[in-house]
Scaffold this motif. Sequence first.
Motif, PDB file in Angstrom:
ATOM      1  N   ARG A  62      -3.186  -6.540   7.361  1.00  0.00           N
ATOM      2  CA  ARG A  62      -1.942  -6.653   6.621  1.00  0.00           C
ATOM      3  C   ARG A  62      -1.899  -7.974   5.848  1.00  0.00           C
ATOM      4  O   ARG A  62      -2.520  -8.962   6.235  1.00  0.00           O
ATOM      5  N   THR A  63      -1.133  -7.976   4.779  1.00  0.00           N
ATOM      6  CA  THR A  63      -0.977  -9.212   4.010  1.00  0.00           C
ATOM      7  C   THR A  63      -0.164 -10.230   4.808  1.00  0.00           C
ATOM      8  O   THR A  63       0.589  -9.877   5.714  1.00  0.00           O
ATOM      9  N   ASP A  64      -0.328 -11.481   4.459  1.00  0.00           N
ATOM     10  CA  ASP A  64       0.393 -12.553   5.147  1.00  0.00           C
ATOM     11  C   ASP A  64       1.850 -12.654   4.710  1.00  0.00           C
ATOM     12  O   ASP A  64       2.618 -13.447   5.268  1.00  0.00           O
ATOM     13  N   THR A  65       2.250 -11.870   3.710  1.00  0.00           N
ATOM     14  CA  THR A  65       3.605 -11.962   3.174  1.00  0.00           C
ATOM     15  C   THR A  65       4.559 -10.921   3.755  1.00  0.00           C
ATOM     16  O   THR A  65       5.749 -10.944   3.442  1.00  0.00           O
ATOM     17  N   LEU A  66       4.057 -10.037   4.605  1.00  0.00           N
ATOM     18  CA  LEU A  66       4.926  -9.012   5.184  1.00  0.00           C
ATOM     19  C   LEU A  66       5.925  -9.632   6.156  1.00  0.00           C
ATOM     20  O   LEU A  66       5.621 -10.604   6.850  1.00  0.00           O
ATOM     21  N   GLU A 105      -2.758   7.390   2.244  1.00  0.00           N
ATOM     22  CA  GLU A 105      -2.924   7.529   0.792  1.00  0.00           C
ATOM     23  C   GLU A 105      -2.204   6.398   0.069  1.00  0.00           C
ATOM     24  O   GLU A 105      -2.733   5.818  -0.890  1.00  0.00           O
ATOM     25  N   GLU A 106      -1.014   6.056   0.538  1.00  0.00           N
ATOM     26  CA  GLU A 106      -0.247   4.990  -0.095  1.00  0.00           C
ATOM     27  C   GLU A 106      -0.860   3.615   0.147  1.00  0.00           C
ATOM     28  O   GLU A 106      -0.864   2.769  -0.753  1.00  0.00           O
ATOM     29  N   GLU A 107      -1.365   3.379   1.347  1.00  0.00           N
ATOM     30  CA  GLU A 107      -1.822   2.036   1.709  1.00  0.00           C
ATOM     31  C   GLU A 107      -3.240   1.722   1.254  1.00  0.00           C
ATOM     32  O   GLU A 107      -3.526   0.596   0.862  1.00  0.00           O
ATOM     33  N   ILE A 108      -4.146   2.722   1.326  1.00  0.00           N
ATOM     34  CA  ILE A 108      -5.546   2.425   1.000  1.00  0.00           C
ATOM     35  C   ILE A 108      -6.162   3.437   0.029  1.00  0.00           C
ATOM     36  O   ILE A 108      -7.366   3.439  -0.182  1.00  0.00           O
ATOM     37  N   ALA A 109      -5.335   4.298  -0.558  1.00  0.00           N
ATOM     38  CA  ALA A 109      -5.788   5.311  -1.526  1.00  0.00           C
ATOM     39  C   ALA A 109      -6.821   6.252  -0.923  1.00  0.00           C
ATOM     40  O   ALA A 109      -7.782   6.660  -1.588  1.00  0.00           O
ATOM     41  N   LEU A 110      -6.627   6.612   0.347  1.00  0.00           N
ATOM     42  CA  LEU A 110      -7.484   7.608   0.994  1.00  0.00           C
ATOM     43  C   LEU A 110      -6.900   8.986   0.690  1.00  0.00           C
ATOM     44  O   LEU A 110      -5.826   9.330   1.189  1.00  0.00           O
ATOM     45  N   PRO A 111      -7.573   9.787  -0.133  1.00  0.00           N
ATOM     46  CA  PRO A 111      -7.022  11.107  -0.479  1.00  0.00           C
ATOM     47  C   PRO A 111      -6.901  11.977   0.768  1.00  0.00           C
ATOM     48  O   PRO A 111      -7.854  12.116   1.532  1.00  0.00           O
ATOM     49  N   ALA A 126      -3.189  -1.304  -1.062  1.00  0.00           N
ATOM     50  CA  ALA A 126      -1.888  -1.493  -1.711  1.00  0.00           C
ATOM     51  C   ALA A 126      -1.581  -2.987  -1.675  1.00  0.00           C
ATOM     52  O   ALA A 126      -1.448  -3.576  -0.600  1.00  0.00           O
ATOM     53  N   GLU A 127      -1.481  -3.594  -2.827  1.00  0.00           N
ATOM     54  CA  GLU A 127      -1.419  -5.056  -2.934  1.00  0.00           C
ATOM     55  C   GLU A 127      -0.313  -5.690  -2.101  1.00  0.00           C
ATOM     56  O   GLU A 127      -0.486  -6.757  -1.514  1.00  0.00           O
ATOM     57  N   ALA A 128       0.839  -5.036  -2.013  1.00  0.00           N
ATOM     58  CA  ALA A 128       1.981  -5.627  -1.308  1.00  0.00           C
ATOM     59  C   ALA A 128       1.841  -5.561   0.204  1.00  0.00           C
ATOM     60  O   ALA A 128       2.504  -6.312   0.921  1.00  0.00           O
ATOM     61  N   GLU A 129       0.985  -4.658   0.700  1.00  0.00           N
ATOM     62  CA  GLU A 129       0.918  -4.429   2.144  1.00  0.00           C
ATOM     63  C   GLU A 129      -0.421  -4.753   2.780  1.00  0.00           C
ATOM     64  O   GLU A 129      -0.474  -5.210   3.921  1.00  0.00           O
ATOM     65  N   VAL A 130      -1.500  -4.479   2.061  1.00  0.00           N
ATOM     66  CA  VAL A 130      -2.827  -4.517   2.676  1.00  0.00           C
ATOM     67  C   VAL A 130      -3.696  -5.566   1.999  1.00  0.00           C
ATOM     68  O   VAL A 130      -3.931  -5.512   0.795  1.00  0.00           O
ATOM     69  N   ALA A 131      -4.187  -6.513   2.803  1.00  0.00           N
ATOM     70  CA  ALA A 131      -5.054  -7.557   2.276  1.00  0.00           C
ATOM     71  C   ALA A 131      -6.511  -7.127   2.251  1.00  0.00           C
ATOM     72  O   ALA A 131      -7.285  -7.557   1.390  1.00  0.00           O
ATOM     73  N   ASP A 132      -6.907  -6.262   3.200  1.00  0.00           N
ATOM     74  CA  ASP A 132      -8.314  -5.870   3.303  1.00  0.00           C
ATOM     75  C   ASP A 132      -8.437  -4.546   4.037  1.00  0.00           C
ATOM     76  O   ASP A 132      -7.588  -4.199   4.863  1.00  0.00           O
ATOM     77  N   VAL A 133      -9.493  -3.806   3.719  1.00  0.00           N
ATOM     78  CA  VAL A 133      -9.848  -2.571   4.417  1.00  0.00           C
ATOM     79  C   VAL A 133     -11.277  -2.745   4.900  1.00  0.00           C
ATOM     80  O   VAL A 133     -12.149  -3.164   4.137  1.00  0.00           O
TER      81      VAL A 133
END
Length: 198
Positions: A57-61, A91-97, A134-141
Motif C-alpha cells: 500500500r502507499t504511504d499516504t493511505l 481489477e481496480e487496484e492492479i489492473a488484473l482482468p 492504482a496510483e492512489a492506493e498501491v505503491a508496488d505489486v
Amino acid sequence: MTLAERLRIALEAAHEEGPILLPGDQHDFDPSIAGNPAAVLIAVTDRIDPGVILTQRTDTLRRHAGQIAFPGGRIDPEDDGPITAALREAEEEIALPRSRVNVIGTADRYRTVTGYDVTPVVGVVPPGLTFIPAEAEVADVFEVPLGFLLDHSNHGEAHAIYQGRERRYYEIHWGDRRIWGATAAMIVNLSRRLRWTA
C-alpha cells in the motif's frame, strides 16, 4: 494433477463455520454481531513454482499505509458476493482482468482486529501478466513463492500494544518485505488448509 485441481481439492474440505481467529492473533469481538463484509483475492500464478500476487500500500493511505496486502476491500452493495468483490478490487487496484482469473473457491473467513469479516477468494492466473498499480492506493505489486508462504517455518509470531492491550500476530519476512497482521494470518490459515507439498 494441475495446480487448480490441487487447490480445489483443498478448498472443498469443510470450512470453519464462522470467522476464525488464530491462537496468536486473538482480540475481543461478539460473534453474534456480523463484521463489515470484505473480500481479498489470493491470486496464484500457474507455473512449476507457483507464486502469490501481493501489493504494498502507499504511504499516504489513512489506514494500513505502507502495509503488504492482497488486492481487496469492502464488499459493495452492487457486488454479487465476495468473489465479485475480490475480482473487482483486483481489477481496480492492479489492473488484473477478471477474465484472466480462474476462480477456485473461497478459504476460511477471517475477522480482523478492526471488525471486518474477510473472505479470501483463491484464483489461479497465468504467469507473465502486466500489473498497473492504482496510483492512489498501491505503491508496488510483487510475487512471493507459494511454497515459501505456506512453509510453517516461515510463520513467525510477534506482539504489539493495540488500543492499550497486547496483541499477538503472525508475520512473514520475504527479503526486506514484512508481511504481517491479517494478511499473514490468512496465509497461515491457508497453509493449514492446503498442507502444501512441493
